[in-house]
Enzyme design. Structure first.
Site, PDB file in Angstrom:
ATOM      1  N   GLU A  71       0.836  -1.206   0.000  1.00 39.98           N
ATOM      2  CA  GLU A  71       0.000   0.000   0.000  1.00 39.98           C
ATOM      3  C   GLU A  71       0.868   1.253   0.000  1.00 39.98           C
ATOM      4  O   GLU A  71       1.732   1.404   0.876  1.00 39.98           O
ATOM      5  CB  GLU A  71      -0.915  -0.006   1.237  1.00 39.98           C
ATOM      6  CG  GLU A  71      -1.965  -1.091   1.160  1.00 39.98           C
ATOM      7  CD  GLU A  71      -2.577  -1.442   2.506  1.00 39.98           C
ATOM      8  OE1 GLU A  71      -2.458  -0.650   3.470  1.00 39.98           O
ATOM      9  OE2 GLU A  71      -3.177  -2.525   2.608  1.00 39.98           O
TER      10      GLU A  71
ATOM     11  N   GLU B 154      -4.722  -6.248   2.760  1.00 44.67           N
ATOM     12  CA  GLU B 154      -3.534  -6.959   3.243  1.00 44.67           C
ATOM     13  C   GLU B 154      -3.582  -8.450   2.956  1.00 44.67           C
ATOM     14  O   GLU B 154      -2.549  -9.073   2.668  1.00 44.67           O
ATOM     15  CB  GLU B 154      -3.322  -6.736   4.743  1.00 44.67           C
ATOM     16  CG  GLU B 154      -2.815  -5.350   5.110  1.00 44.67           C
ATOM     17  CD  GLU B 154      -3.904  -4.285   5.130  1.00 44.67           C
ATOM     18  OE1 GLU B 154      -5.098  -4.662   5.030  1.00 44.67           O
ATOM     19  OE2 GLU B 154      -3.577  -3.102   5.247  1.00 44.67           O
TER      20      GLU B 154
ATOM     21  N   PHE C 114       1.965  -1.095   8.532  1.00 45.64           N
ATOM     22  CA  PHE C 114       2.307  -1.168   9.959  1.00 45.64           C
ATOM     23  C   PHE C 114       2.285  -2.635  10.348  1.00 45.64           C
ATOM     24  O   PHE C 114       1.409  -3.378   9.896  1.00 45.64           O
ATOM     25  CB  PHE C 114       1.293  -0.399  10.826  1.00 45.64           C
ATOM     26  CG  PHE C 114       1.465   1.095  10.790  1.00 45.64           C
ATOM     27  CD1 PHE C 114       2.120   1.765  11.816  1.00 45.64           C
ATOM     28  CD2 PHE C 114       0.977   1.833   9.721  1.00 45.64           C
ATOM     29  CE1 PHE C 114       2.286   3.141  11.776  1.00 45.64           C
ATOM     30  CE2 PHE C 114       1.138   3.208   9.673  1.00 45.64           C
ATOM     31  CZ  PHE C 114       1.790   3.866  10.703  1.00 45.64           C
TER      32      PHE C 114
ATOM     33  N   ASP D   8       1.251  -4.096  12.805  1.00 47.18           N
ATOM     34  CA  ASP D   8      -0.044  -4.486  13.379  1.00 47.18           C
ATOM     35  C   ASP D   8      -0.970  -5.112  12.333  1.00 47.18           C
ATOM     36  O   ASP D   8      -1.821  -5.926  12.662  1.00 47.18           O
ATOM     37  CB  ASP D   8      -0.740  -3.271  13.984  1.00 47.18           C
ATOM     38  CG  ASP D   8       0.164  -2.509  14.936  1.00 47.18           C
ATOM     39  OD1 ASP D   8      -0.072  -2.546  16.138  1.00 47.18           O
ATOM     40  OD2 ASP D   8       1.158  -1.894  14.472  1.00 47.18           O
ATOM     41  N   PHE D   9      -0.812  -4.693  11.070  1.00 47.78           N
ATOM     42  CA  PHE D   9      -1.732  -5.175  10.036  1.00 47.78           C
ATOM     43  C   PHE D   9      -1.320  -6.532   9.473  1.00 47.78           C
ATOM     44  O   PHE D   9      -2.014  -7.089   8.617  1.00 47.78           O
ATOM     45  CB  PHE D   9      -1.864  -4.161   8.881  1.00 47.78           C
ATOM     46  CG  PHE D   9      -2.035  -2.720   9.299  1.00 47.78           C
ATOM     47  CD1 PHE D   9      -2.571  -2.380  10.533  1.00 47.78           C
ATOM     48  CD2 PHE D   9      -1.644  -1.693   8.451  1.00 47.78           C
ATOM     49  CE1 PHE D   9      -2.706  -1.051  10.922  1.00 47.78           C
ATOM     50  CE2 PHE D   9      -1.782  -0.364   8.826  1.00 47.78           C
ATOM     51  CZ  PHE D   9      -2.309  -0.036  10.063  1.00 47.78           C
TER      52      PHE D   9
ATOM     53  N   HIS E  38      -1.272   0.647  16.036  1.00 44.78           N
ATOM     54  CA  HIS E  38      -0.175   1.023  15.119  1.00 44.78           C
ATOM     55  C   HIS E  38       1.182   0.940  15.811  1.00 44.78           C
ATOM     56  O   HIS E  38       2.115   1.613  15.400  1.00 44.78           O
ATOM     57  CB  HIS E  38      -0.362   2.453  14.604  1.00 44.78           C
ATOM     58  CG  HIS E  38      -1.455   2.633  13.603  1.00 44.78           C
ATOM     59  ND1 HIS E  38      -2.785   2.587  13.924  1.00 44.78           N
ATOM     60  CD2 HIS E  38      -1.423   2.864  12.262  1.00 44.78           C
ATOM     61  CE1 HIS E  38      -3.514   2.793  12.829  1.00 44.78           C
ATOM     62  NE2 HIS E  38      -2.704   2.962  11.815  1.00 44.78           N
TER      63      HIS E  38
HETATM   64  C1  TPP Z   1      -5.758  -2.572   7.796  1.00 39.05           C
HETATM   65  C2  TPP Z   1      -5.125  -1.272   7.551  1.00 39.05           C
HETATM   66  N1  TPP Z   1      -4.375  -1.109   6.443  1.00 39.05           N
HETATM   67  C3  TPP Z   1      -3.783   0.063   6.205  1.00 39.05           C
HETATM   68  C4  TPP Z   1      -3.930   1.103   7.080  1.00 39.05           C
HETATM   69  C5  TPP Z   1      -3.223   2.409   6.835  1.00 39.05           C
HETATM   70  N2  TPP Z   1      -4.206   3.402   6.430  1.00 39.05           N
HETATM   71  C6  TPP Z   1      -4.788   4.211   7.329  1.00 39.05           C
HETATM   72  S1  TPP Z   1      -5.970   5.148   6.653  1.00 39.05           S
HETATM   73  C7  TPP Z   1      -5.679   4.517   5.128  1.00 39.05           C
HETATM   74  C8  TPP Z   1      -6.473   5.004   3.965  1.00 39.05           C
HETATM   75  C9  TPP Z   1      -7.909   4.817   4.171  1.00 39.05           C
HETATM   76  O1  TPP Z   1      -8.590   5.265   3.061  1.00 39.05           O
HETATM   77  P1  TPP Z   1     -10.149   5.422   3.099  1.00 39.05           P
HETATM   78  O2  TPP Z   1     -10.765   4.172   3.581  1.00 39.05           O
HETATM   79  O3  TPP Z   1     -10.568   5.920   1.782  1.00 39.05           O
HETATM   80  O4  TPP Z   1     -10.403   6.524   4.223  1.00 39.05           O
HETATM   81  P2  TPP Z   1      -9.927   8.064   4.233  1.00 39.05           P
HETATM   82  O5  TPP Z   1      -8.601   8.099   4.891  1.00 39.05           O
HETATM   83  O6  TPP Z   1      -9.879   8.539   2.841  1.00 39.05           O
HETATM   84  O7  TPP Z   1     -10.950   8.757   5.046  1.00 39.05           O
HETATM   85  C10 TPP Z   1      -4.686   3.558   5.170  1.00 39.05           C
HETATM   86  C11 TPP Z   1      -4.190   2.809   4.010  1.00 39.05           C
HETATM   87  C12 TPP Z   1      -4.692   0.884   8.234  1.00 39.05           C
HETATM   88  N3  TPP Z   1      -4.835   1.820   9.171  1.00 39.05           N
HETATM   89  N4  TPP Z   1      -5.295  -0.293   8.449  1.00 39.05           N
END
Ligand code: TPP
Ligand code: MG
Lengths: 325, 328
Positions: free
Chosen positions: A29, A60, A83, A85-86, A129
């Protein structure tokens, strides 16, 4: 020797392996256009293109599974989990598939993949995280587990991990990314399964991994002022675990403390302690084996509590003084 | 739809509350008063408010890493939120959770969430529990466009549909998941299309139009309460800030941001209220000022609050055990 940041050394290792073998590719990602959430893959998308530095949706399970599948079919994927954690979301593909494929198929398959990501607390990112749990993966036969502590090691170990024909879990503590250290210009590899003595000493052995190596070395420096001579052993890989180097060190010093970033219960320190207790080093012990590890709690948000959750330099200094008293 | 003046004013106030809260959090973060990660909701206020104005205190929501707006819209108290961001003992989570984990069981907030896509299955569980307990409670599950690519999205939507659960899935499509523009992370334009695969309605709505969101959510909540099952609502909107505070946002064009800032949901709604005689400019300004002072009070409360003690670190892990024996 030039000094480099851990994160830059890691990137160099990735880059060199991508240049060396066109089957190596990166998947994860925001690893491409964005250069990775922490910047590990910065510039690689521009250099190697979007086919070899693949940005994925937030998926993931599919990232890990795609790495397993591609590895089974001859590629050498390096998957980034944003991270540590994921990793839990990637778990089935990693543990029930990647780790077991070779055995289940009677040795007729290989899964040369690396899955890497940043673990650990210290950034105020709270419970989901911040956790360190590399030891969990060492519990699954078929996986190798690496947790480099220095720029030198991270470069040499990522290269060895990519060339390894087995799935490797590569755990980077996020506070290490900004740590500097010597990295040679010429090519080198750090083999998996070999511990490293990070500091020689005769009074007590600290077995520490990942970020705790940095803290152990700092504690050793402070204790030196008081005439205490500490040896620091870094296993570098949890699986395979180099018990030989640890046992030899304990035989020399007669005392040992194991320092982990993970929660205490069922941690890798228990494995090391059991290994020492059942080895020829047992007769040399002048004090009980001591463990220092994270509290058995999720990582709290408040920075004071967060700091309290895992061993700090002063905790290591105090514990060693207690042992030597 | 004919909405009361009172309801309209409440919507305006809540949108303003989210905006002002977030603007101050952005400043406080820059000053180093708020540690860790904060993901701001500025620009998306109409979505949370348009949806949550249809809910009762007893209804549930599941939220995301970008949760402040959902919490405020559902009735979360600013002072406890701010104290949590400051890591204080008086915060919603006693300083243990921070921005990404704020929860308030008393008003059905089942938590912001640091794991993208994790709220979706939880909403199936809360929907199931309402069904099993025989209540008319509904659950709203907020999630992003990026989250719609997690396996949990598909598993949860399918399960909610076969059991016709009282769940409203609200996808906030702000065009990006971190750096990934929607057209790079999925091959469809309207996420609401995915509802078809599970056999329930999917609707796309302008997420910057609070009244349009309200109306669509109203229908979905009604369906859910009547036992007609889930709905997927996709709200098209945009986040103004970086993904997190400190994000350099190199992945999007300035023009795109400007285009969306021109569609600011708050002045747009203000214009509607004024033009239709629901509120005067002066009344709207009064709301704005009273919200500003409420946010200031929340900051004062947070600053004056105590920090947690080290001993608090080991409590709250279990309902019964405190493993001090394993502490150092
Ligand atoms: C399982 C997981 N994978 C990756 C992340 C890292 N991460 C945090 S927010 C995000 C983007 C989320 O996008 P969206 O669902 O469109 O929400 P937005 O931030 O645009 O509100 C990512 C990849 C995470 N927190 N949890
Ligand atoms: Mg998004």
């Amino acid at each position: 020797m030039p000094e480099k940041l851990y994160i830059d050394a890691l990137r160099e290792g990735l880059r060199e392996e991508m240049l060396r073998d066109e089957n190596v590719f990166i998947i994860g990602e925001d690893v491409g256009l964005y250069g990775g959430a922490f910047g590990v893959t910065k510039g690689l998308f521009q250099e190697f293109g979007e086919d070899r530095v693949k940005d994925t949706p937030i998926s993931e399970a599919a990232i890990a599974g795609a790495a397993v599948g591609a590895a089974l079919c001859g590629m050498r994927p390096v998957a980034e989990i944003m991270f540590f954690d994921f990793f839990t979301i990637a778990m089935d593909q990693l543990v029930n598939q990647g780790a077991k494929n070779r055995y289940m198929f009677g040795g007729k398959a290989k899964v040369p993949m690396v899955i890497r990501g940043p673990m650990g607390c210290g950034t105020g990112a709270a419970a989901q995280h911040s956790q360190s749990f590399p030891a969990v993966f060492a519990h699954f036969p078929g996986l190798k587990v690496v947790m480099p502590s220095t720029p030198y090691d991270v470069k040499g170990l990522i290269k060895a991990s990519i060339r390894d024909d087995n799935p490797v879990v590569f755990a980077e503590h996020k506070l290490l990314y900004r740590v500097k250290g010597e990295v040679p210009e010429e090519e080198y590899i750090v083999p998996l399964g070999k511990a490293d003595i990070k500091r020689k000493g005769k009074d007590i052995t600290i077995v520490a991994g990942s970020i705790m190596v940095i803290r152990a070395l700092e504690a050793a420096k402070q204790l030196e002022q008081e005439g205490i001579d500490v040896e620091v052993v870094d296993p570098r890989t949890l699986k395979p675990l180099d018990m030989g180097t640890i046992v030899d060190s304990v035989k020399k010093t007669g005392r040992v403390i194991i320092v982990e970033d993970d929660p205490m219960s069922f941690g890798w320190g228990a494995e090391v302690a059991a290994g020492i207790a059942s080895s020829s080093a047992f007769d040399y012990l002048d004090a009980p084996i001591k463990r220092l590890a994270g509290l058995d709690i999720p990582i709290p948000y408040n920075p004071n509590l967060e700091k309290h959750a895992v061993p700090q330099v002063e905790d290591i200094v105090k514990a060693i003084k207690d042992i030597l008293e | 739809m004919n909405l009361s003046q009172e309801l309209l004013a409440s919507m305006y106030r809540k949108m303003m509350k989210i905006r002002k809260f977030e603007q101050r959090v952005s400043e406080l973060f820059a000053q180093g008063m708020v540690p860790g990660f904060v993901h701001l909701y500025i620009g998306e206020e109409a979505t949370a408010v348009g949806v949550c104005e249809n809910l009762k205190d007893t209804d549930y929501i599941t939220s995301t890493h970008r949760g402040h707006g959902h919490l405020i819209a559902k009735g979360g108290e600013l002072k406890y939120m701010m104290a949590e961001l400051f890591g204080r003992k008086t915060g919603y989570c006693k300083g243990k959770g921070g921005s990404m984990h704020i929860a308030d069981a008393k008003i059905g907030i089942l938590g912001a969430n640091g794991i993208v896509g994790a709220g979706l299955p939880i909403s199936v569980g809360s929907g199931l529990s309402a069904r099993m307990r025989g209540t008319d409670q509904v659950t709203v599950c907020f999630f992003g466009d990026g989250a719609s690519n997690q396996g949990t999205f598909h598993e949860a939507m399918n399960m909610a549909s076969i059991w016709r659960l009282p769940v409203i899935f609200v996808c906030e499509n702000n065009l990006y998941g971190i750096s990934m523009r929607q057209d790079r992370h999925q091959a469809i334009a309207d996420i609401s299309d995915r509802a078809q695969a599970y056999g329930f309605p999917g609707i796309t709505v302008d997420g910057n139009d609070v009244l349009a969101v309200y109306e669509v959510a109203h229908e979905a909540v009604k369906r859910a309460r009547e036992g007609a099952g889930p709905t997927l609502i996709e709200c098209k909107t945009y986040r103004w800030r970086g993904h997190f505070e400190g994000d350099p946002t190199t992945y999007r064009a300035k023009e795109e941001l400007e285009e969306w800032m021109a569609k600011d949901p708050i002045p747009r709604f203000a214009r509607y209220l004024e033009e239709n005689g629901y509120a005067s400019r002066k009344e709207l300004e009064e709301i704005e000022r009273s919200v500003e002072s409420e946010v200031q009070q929340a900051i004062d409360f947070a600053e004056k609050s105590d920090l947690p003690d080290e001993a608090d670190a080991v409590t709250d892990v279990y309902s019964d055990l405190v493993e001090e024996g394993r502490a150092r």
